[in-house]
Design a protein around this motif. Sequence first.
Motif, PDB file in Angstrom:
ATOM      1  N   VAL A  67       0.914  -1.414  -0.031  1.00 13.33           N
ATOM      2  CA  VAL A  67       0.281  -0.078   0.261  1.00 13.33           C
ATOM      3  C   VAL A  67       0.787   1.398   0.033  1.00 13.33           C
ATOM      4  N   VAL A  68       0.553   2.330  -1.009  1.00 12.66           N
ATOM      5  CA  VAL A  68       1.105   3.475  -0.874  1.00 12.66           C
ATOM      6  C   VAL A  68       0.315   4.638  -0.517  1.00 12.66           C
ATOM      7  N   ILE A  69       0.963   5.298   0.693  1.00 14.03           N
ATOM      8  CA  ILE A  69       0.122   6.293   1.244  1.00 14.03           C
ATOM      9  C   ILE A  69       0.448   7.764   0.376  1.00 14.03           C
ATOM     10  N   GLN A  70      -0.520   8.342  -0.168  1.00 16.55           N
ATOM     11  CA  GLN A  70      -0.262   9.713  -0.647  1.00 16.55           C
ATOM     12  C   GLN A  70      -0.587  10.830   0.318  1.00 16.55           C
ATOM     13  N   PHE A  71       0.366  11.662   0.265  1.00 16.77           N
ATOM     14  CA  PHE A  71       0.331  12.802   1.111  1.00 16.77           C
ATOM     15  C   PHE A  71       0.073  14.091   0.049  1.00 16.77           C
ATOM     16  N   ALA A  72      -0.500  15.073   0.604  1.00 14.41           N
ATOM     17  CA  ALA A  72      -0.395  16.708   0.012  1.00 14.41           C
ATOM     18  C   ALA A  72       0.238  17.267   1.041  1.00 14.41           C
ATOM     19  N   ALA A  73       1.248  18.103   0.359  1.00 14.35           N
ATOM     20  CA  ALA A  73       1.960  18.875   1.391  1.00 14.35           C
ATOM     21  C   ALA A  73       2.618  20.154   0.630  1.00 14.35           C
ATOM     22  N   SER A  74       2.688  21.325   1.172  1.00 13.36           N
ATOM     23  CA  SER A  74       3.486  22.461   0.542  1.00 13.36           C
ATOM     24  C   SER A  74       4.912  22.658   1.264  1.00 13.36           C
ATOM     25  N   ASN A  75       5.446  21.783   1.745  1.00 18.30           N
ATOM     26  CA  ASN A  75       6.852  22.000   2.473  1.00 18.30           C
ATOM     27  C   ASN A  75       7.349  20.524   2.901  1.00 18.30           C
ATOM     28  N   GLY A  76       8.670  20.605   2.986  1.00 20.42           N
ATOM     29  CA  GLY A  76       9.346  19.085   3.354  1.00 20.42           C
ATOM     30  C   GLY A  76       9.270  18.832   4.799  1.00 20.42           C
ATOM     31  N   VAL A  77       8.992  19.859   5.649  1.00 20.90           N
ATOM     32  CA  VAL A  77       8.867  19.674   6.910  1.00 20.90           C
ATOM     33  C   VAL A  77       7.509  18.968   7.319  1.00 20.90           C
ATOM     34  N   ASP A  78       6.428  19.286   6.774  1.00 23.72           N
ATOM     35  CA  ASP A  78       5.122  18.664   7.071  1.00 23.72           C
ATOM     36  C   ASP A  78       5.133  17.222   6.477  1.00 23.72           C
ATOM     37  N   LEU A  79       5.656  17.043   5.257  1.00 23.18           N
ATOM     38  CA  LEU A  79       5.638  15.741   4.578  1.00 23.18           C
ATOM     39  C   LEU A  79       6.480  14.857   5.477  1.00 23.18           C
ATOM     40  N   ALA A  80       7.520  15.183   5.993  1.00 21.18           N
ATOM     41  CA  ALA A  80       8.768  14.392   6.709  1.00 21.18           C
ATOM     42  C   ALA A  80       7.850  13.931   7.970  1.00 21.18           C
ATOM     43  N   ASN A  81       7.342  14.987   8.641  1.00 22.25           N
ATOM     44  CA  ASN A  81       6.638  14.768   9.911  1.00 22.25           C
ATOM     45  C   ASN A  81       5.518  13.625   9.727  1.00 22.25           C
ATOM     46  N   ALA A  82       4.830  13.737   8.715  1.00 21.96           N
ATOM     47  CA  ALA A  82       3.702  12.689   8.516  1.00 21.96           C
ATOM     48  C   ALA A  82       4.356  11.343   7.844  1.00 21.96           C
ATOM     49  N   ALA A  83       5.101  11.195   7.137  1.00 18.97           N
ATOM     50  CA  ALA A  83       5.750  10.425   6.741  1.00 18.97           C
ATOM     51  C   ALA A  83       6.387   9.560   7.824  1.00 18.97           C
ATOM     52  N   GLU A  84       7.130  10.052   8.861  1.00 20.61           N
ATOM     53  CA  GLU A  84       7.691   9.162   9.767  1.00 20.61           C
ATOM     54  C   GLU A  84       6.784   8.434  10.788  1.00 20.61           C
ATOM     55  N   LEU A  85       5.628   9.148  11.101  1.00 15.88           N
ATOM     56  CA  LEU A  85       4.493   8.663  11.655  1.00 15.88           C
ATOM     57  C   LEU A  85       3.919   7.247  11.034  1.00 15.88           C
ATOM     58  N   VAL A  86       3.803   7.119   9.690  1.00  9.66           N
ATOM     59  CA  VAL A  86       3.201   6.210   9.134  1.00  9.66           C
ATOM     60  C   VAL A  86       4.252   5.392   8.325  1.00  9.66           C
ATOM     61  N   ALA A  87       5.340   5.496   8.291  1.00 11.27           N
ATOM     62  CA  ALA A  87       6.322   4.774   7.576  1.00 11.27           C
ATOM     63  C   ALA A  87       6.176   3.234   8.158  1.00 11.27           C
ATOM     64  N   PRO A  88       6.114   2.850   9.245  1.00  6.32           N
ATOM     65  CA  PRO A  88       6.181   1.588   9.772  1.00  6.32           C
ATOM     66  C   PRO A  88       4.755   0.510   9.184  1.00  6.32           C
ATOM     67  N   TYR A  89       3.998   1.456   8.741  1.00  3.70           N
ATOM     68  CA  TYR A  89       2.702   0.626   8.134  1.00  3.70           C
ATOM     69  C   TYR A  89       2.272   0.739   6.585  1.00  3.70           C
ATOM     70  N   VAL A  90       3.401   1.303   6.061  1.00  7.29           N
ATOM     71  CA  VAL A  90       3.034   1.225   4.455  1.00  7.29           C
ATOM     72  C   VAL A  90       4.204   0.897   3.589  1.00  7.29           C
ATOM     73  N   SER A  91       4.252   0.752   2.258  1.00  5.40           N
ATOM     74  CA  SER A  91       5.089   0.244   1.410  1.00  5.40           C
ATOM     75  C   SER A  91       5.833   1.441   0.657  1.00  5.40           C
ATOM     76  N   ALA A  92       5.106   2.492   0.786  1.00  4.97           N
ATOM     77  CA  ALA A  92       5.906   3.876  -0.092  1.00  4.97           C
ATOM     78  C   ALA A  92       5.148   5.087   0.523  1.00  4.97           C
ATOM     79  N   ILE A  93       6.000   5.901   0.314  1.00  2.77           N
ATOM     80  CA  ILE A  93       5.135   7.360   0.572  1.00  2.77           C
ATOM     81  C   ILE A  93       5.253   8.053  -0.673  1.00  2.77           C
ATOM     82  N   ASP A  94       3.869   8.905  -1.334  1.00  2.00           N
ATOM     83  CA  ASP A  94       3.860   9.362  -2.415  1.00  2.00           C
ATOM     84  C   ASP A  94       3.487  10.723  -2.249  1.00  2.00           C
ATOM     85  N   ILE A  95       4.149  11.653  -2.975  1.00  2.00           N
ATOM     86  CA  ILE A  95       3.870  13.171  -3.071  1.00  2.00           C
ATOM     87  C   ILE A  95       2.881  13.422  -4.006  1.00  2.00           C
TER      88      ILE A  95
END
Length: 316
Positions: A67-95
């Motif tokens: 499963v790939v989780i897709q995030f919408a973000a306007s900056n790298g800090v928000d994206l990295a914070n969200a990605a770190e929380l969910v990374a153990p449960y997904v196969s990839a992070i999509d922007i």
Amino acid sequence: MQLFSIRTRPLNVCAPMVRYSKLPFRELVRRYNCDIVYTPMILADVFAASNHARESEFSTNLLDDPVVIQFAASNGVDLANAAELVAPYVSAIDINCGCPQKWAIQEKIGSHLMSDPETVRDMIRMTKARVQVPCSIKIRIHKDLRETVEFVKRALSVGVDFITVHGRTRRQKSTEPVSLEGMKLVKEVSTVPVLANGDVFSLEDVNKIVEATGVDGTMSARGILENPALFAGYNETPWECIEDYVDLALSYGTNAFIFHHHLMFMLEKTMSNAEQRTFNSLTTVPSIIDHLEEHYDLNIMRKRKERAEQAKIRLV
């Protein structure tokens, strides 16, 4: 990433769809030859800040893989914070760099990012520094394809792991044909796997796009919403697929709005205009079930019994 390296055919991918690619639908399409499935687009800043948002926007289980989780973000800090929380449960992070809706562009997310490649590059770099799962981008093409080439090269320079390209610009309507030339160009300049998105409604469409562009797989949104079995070779949604969805939606718990709309999409081509008007007026899950039982011989208990018997046969 192993799927890309060992594939013997183009991969079949279910697109991120706001509201619709929730867990029950993801499990459904996996039963019909879908290799990779995306979550709906999720706002990274809200996801990172709110436990309620995390619980309501994302759920998964052992069957939900890859499963790939897709995030919408306007900056790298928000994206990295969200990605770190969910990374153990997904196969990839999509922007998400492709959502064309006006509100998304005003928030400087989605297809706004197609005019801001440096921000996208920062997002990829910051996310990959924080998580160990692959990071991908879903983009659109530019009117001037040279801009698309430069955009892709910037993403490649910081280690993006794969790319999905929607073959329209952010201003083109979905009724306009996708640019096979644009998708082919992205594949040609890319050193990582590329998926093509847009106008995938049948296996014939898949074959046409792959032959014309050389991509590693195709992604469907509107097509798979109307026919979740399209990657299994069905030209319209088979009844057993509809039964499967009802069973899954009831088992997991799905609100009436999403439940109703999924079934509207799946049944639209088989219903008469009069029945569509009747079905579209239904507002509760029990009333929808009653309609399907009366007009289509829906029997969920029979379906569950058949599935249990099939599972026993496989075990033997």
